[in-house]
Write an enzyme that holds these catalytic residues in place. Structure first.
Site, PDB file in Angstrom:
ATOM      1  CG  HIS A  45      -1.673  -0.881   1.537  1.00  0.00           C
ATOM      2  ND1 HIS A  45      -1.373  -2.078   2.275  1.00  0.00           N
ATOM      3  CD2 HIS A  45      -3.190  -1.171   1.522  1.00  0.00           C
ATOM      4  CE1 HIS A  45      -2.277  -2.833   2.472  1.00  0.00           C
ATOM      5  NE2 HIS A  45      -3.506  -2.378   2.052  1.00  0.00           N
ATOM      6  CG  ASP A  78       1.668  -0.828   3.381  1.00  0.00           C
ATOM      7  OD1 ASP A  78       0.707  -0.752   3.667  1.00  0.00           O
ATOM      8  OD2 ASP A  78       2.039  -1.728   2.493  1.00  0.00           O
ATOM      9  CG  ASP A 127      -3.156  -9.669   2.939  1.00  0.00           C
ATOM     10  OD1 ASP A 127      -2.718  -9.440   4.236  1.00  0.00           O
ATOM     11  OD2 ASP A 127      -4.302  -9.149   2.771  1.00  0.00           O
TER      12      ASP A 127
HETATM   13  C1  XLS Z   1      -7.587  -6.748   4.589  1.00  0.00           C
HETATM   14  C2  XLS Z   1      -7.036  -6.852   3.228  1.00  0.00           C
HETATM   15  C3  XLS Z   1      -5.812  -6.082   2.942  1.00  0.00           C
HETATM   16  C4  XLS Z   1      -5.708  -6.081   1.277  1.00  0.00           C
HETATM   17  C5  XLS Z   1      -5.151  -4.880   0.675  1.00  0.00           C
HETATM   18  O1  XLS Z   1      -8.286  -7.540   5.384  1.00  0.00           O
HETATM   19  O2  XLS Z   1      -6.719  -8.353   3.187  1.00  0.00           O
HETATM   20  O3  XLS Z   1      -4.867  -6.623   3.275  1.00  0.00           O
HETATM   21  O4  XLS Z   1      -5.297  -7.474   0.993  1.00  0.00           O
HETATM   22  O5  XLS Z   1      -5.468  -3.632   1.078  1.00  0.00           O
HETATM   23 NI    NI Z   2      -5.723  -9.264   1.443  1.00  0.00          NI
HETATM   24 NI    NI Z   3      -7.526  -9.487   4.847  1.00  0.00          NI
END
Ligand code: XLS
Ligand code: NI
Ligand code: NI
Length: 437
Positions: free
Chosen positions: A101, A104, A339
Site C-alpha cells: 500500500h 505502508d 497477506d
Molecule cells: C484486509 C485486506 C488487505 C488487502 C490490501 O483484510 O486483506 O490487506 O489485501 O488492502
Molecule cells: Ni488481502
Molecule cells: Ni484480509
C-alpha cells in the site's frame, strides 16, 4: 547482500527428507508441473504491510516484534531503513513478487503534497531494489482506511471532499504502480461499507464507488497503465458490512456498473470464511465468471470470528485452491500473495522466514497434489459422468435452447416419471481426495 537476517541464508530446496526448518521440502521453483515450472504456477509474493509494518500490536497490547532495523527510527527515516530489509527478506526467501500500500512504504505527510513527495522518495528506492534483485511488483494499492479522514469510507464517504482526497491518493498510487512496472492494482474496500443503515444512503454510496472505479479505469488508460485491476472481497471488519462482501456480490456490482471487463477478483481465504463460504466456493464463483485473478494466501482460525491473517499450512485448503486455479487456467497476472502475518508471540525476525517457508511449501504440496488428482482423472471423470444426461437427448436439447415448458411437459406426460437418480458419492470422493494427500 546486506545482513539484516544474519542467521538466515538463501532458502534452498532440500526435498521432503530434509530436517532443516529453513529449507523448502516441496517448493522446488524449477520443477515442472503440468508443463510449467512451479515458480510460474505459484507466482509467490510477499506483502510489505504485514512483513515490514506489522509489529504485533493488538487491541489489548502494544508491539512485541523485535525488529532491530526499526529501533530509534521514525517517519521517513524508518521508511527508508525498511526498504533494503524487505528486499533482503524477499531475496533470501526467493519470492519473485511483492505487494504494497502507498502508506505502508512511506508515511502520511502533513499534506497530500508532502505524502506524495515522501512516496516518490521511497518509490525511487523500491525501483533500485527491484532492478538489483529482479523482484517484481505483483500489485500496488492505496491505503484508504487508516487515516481518520476515511472514518466514513473513501469512495463511499458522505463527505465529497474525502472522495476527492481518496481519488487523488489512488491516482498517485496507480502512477507509482505503473512506474514500478506493477502487474496489477488492487482495490480492497477497507471502510467502504456501513456500521449502521440508519445513517446510510446505500444506493448513493454504491453509485459513488462505481464512479470512483470508473475514474481509476479512465486514468489508467490515460497514462498507459495496462496492469490488471482487482477487487478483493471481504464481508466485514472494520465495518459491520462491506459492499464488496463476497465474490458473488462483487461480480454483481461490477456487472451492474459496467466494470466487469476491467476487473478480476483477488480472493482471500480468511475473507471467504468470514463471508460464511469456503475459499473453494469463492474460487468457483470467480472462476465460472472468468474473473479469477489472484489470491491472498492466508487462513483464519475458525474458532475466532475475525481476520487473523494466519499463514496457510492446511494441505487440504491449498489443494482446493490449486485445483481451482488449475481448472480455470492458472494464474496469469495474479499470484499467491502472502497477506498473512506472524502471531504476536512470534517475535523474532526469523519467524518471518518460518512462516513464509511453511506457506510456500503448503502451496507447493497443494499444487503437486492437485496436479496428481487431475492426472489421475477419476475425480473429473466422476463429475463428467454425473452430468452425462446433458450430453444427448433432452438434456442436449435444453442446453441448445430447443425445448420449451410445453415440449418438456409433453415429454414428461409421456414418460410419467423422470429417469432414476444415481448416487452423489460424496464420501467416496472425499476418500479419493485423501488418497492423494
Ligand atoms: C484486509 C485486506 C488487505 C488487502 C490490501 O483484510 O486483506 O490487506 O489485501 O488492502
Ligand atoms: Ni488481502
Ligand atoms: Ni484480509
Amino acid at each position: 547482500m546486506s545482513e539484516h537476517f544474519p542467521n538466515v541464508t538463501k532458502i534452498a530446496y532440500e526435498g521432503p527428507k530434509s530436517r532443516n526448518p529453513l529449507s523448502f521440502k516441496h517448493y522446488n521453483p524449477d520443477e515442472i508441473v503440468e508443463g510449467r515450472p512451479m515458480r510460474e504456477h505459484l507466482r509467490f509474493s510477499g506483502v510489505y504491510w504485514h512483513t515490514m509494518c506489522g509489529q504485533g500490536a493488538d487491541m489489548f497490547g502494544g508491539p512485541t516484534a523485535i525488529r532491530p532495523w526499526d529501533t530509534g527510527r521514525s517517519g521517513l527515516d524508518l521508511a527508508k531503513a525498511r526498504v533494503p530489509v524487505f528486499f533482503e527478506f524477499c531475496e533470501k526467501l526467493g519470492v519473485p513478487f511483492y505487494a504494497f500500500h502507498d502508506r505502508d512504504v512511506a508515511p502520511h505527510g502533513q499534506t497530500l503534497r508532502e505524502s506524495n513527495e515522501w512516496l516518490d522518495t521511497i518509490v525511487a528506492m523500491l525501483k533500485a531494489q527491484q532492478e538489483r534483485t529482479g523482484i517484481k511488483l505483483l500489485w500496488g494499492t492505496a491505503q484508504l482506511f487508516v487515516h481518520p479522514r476515511y472514518m466514513h469510507g473513501a469512495a463511499t464517504s458522505p463527505n465529497a471532499e474525502v472522495f476527492a482526497f481518496g481519488a487523488a491518493q489512488v491516482k498517485k498510487a496507480i502512477e507509482v504502480t505503473h512506474e514500478l512496472g506493477g502487474e496489477g492494482y488492487t482495490f480492497w474496500g477497507g471502510r467502504e461499507g456501513y456500521s449502521t443503515l440508519w445513517n446510510t444512503d446505500m444506493k448513493r454510496e454504491l453509485e459513488h464507488l462505481a464512479r470512483f472505479l470508473h475514474l481509476a479505469v479512465d486514468y489508467a488508460k490515460e497514462i498507459g497503465f495496462k496492469g490488471q485491476f482487482y477487487i478483493e472481497p471481504k464481508p466485514k471488519e472494520p465495518t459491520k458490512h462491506q459492499y464488496d462482501s463476497d465474490a458473488a456480490a462483487c461480480l454483481n456490482f461490477l456487472r451492474e456498473f459496467d466494470l466487469l471487463p476491467h476487473f478480476k477478483l483477488n480472493l482471500e481465504t480468511n475473507h471467504a470464511t468470514l463471508a460464511g463460504h469456503s475459499m473453494q466456493h469463492e474460487i468457483e464463483v470467480a472462476g465460472a465468471a472468468g474473473a479469477l485473478g489472484s489470491i491472498d494466501a492466508n487462513t483464519g482460525d475458525l474458532l475466532l470470528g475475525w481476520d487473523t491473517d494466519q499463514f496457510p499450512t492446511d494441505i487440504y485448503l491449498t489443494t482446493q485452491c490449486m485445483l481451482g486455479i488449475l481448472k480455470y487456467g492458472g494464474l496469469t497476472t495474479g499470484g499467491v500473495n502472502f497477506d498473512s502475518k506472524v502471531r504476536r508471540e512470534s517475535i523474532d525476525p526469523e519467524d518471518l522466514f518460518h512462516a513464509h517457508v511453511g506457506g510456500m511449501d503448503a502451496f507447493a504440496r497443494g499444487l503437486k497434489i492437485a496436479s496428481a488428482i487431475r492426472a489421475d482423472g477419476r475425480l473429473d471423470g466422476f463429475v463428467k459422468q454425473r452430468y452425462a444426461s446433458w450430453e444427448s437427448g433432452v438434456g442436449a436439447r435444453i442446453e441448445a435452447g430447443k425445448e420449451s415448458f410445453r415440449s418438456l411437459e409433453t415429454l414428461m406426460l409421456e414418460k410419467g416419471e423422470a429417469a432414476a437418480n444415481s448416487s452423489g458419492r460424496q464420501e467416496f470422493l472425499e476418500n479419493l481426495i485423501n488418497e492423494f494427500i
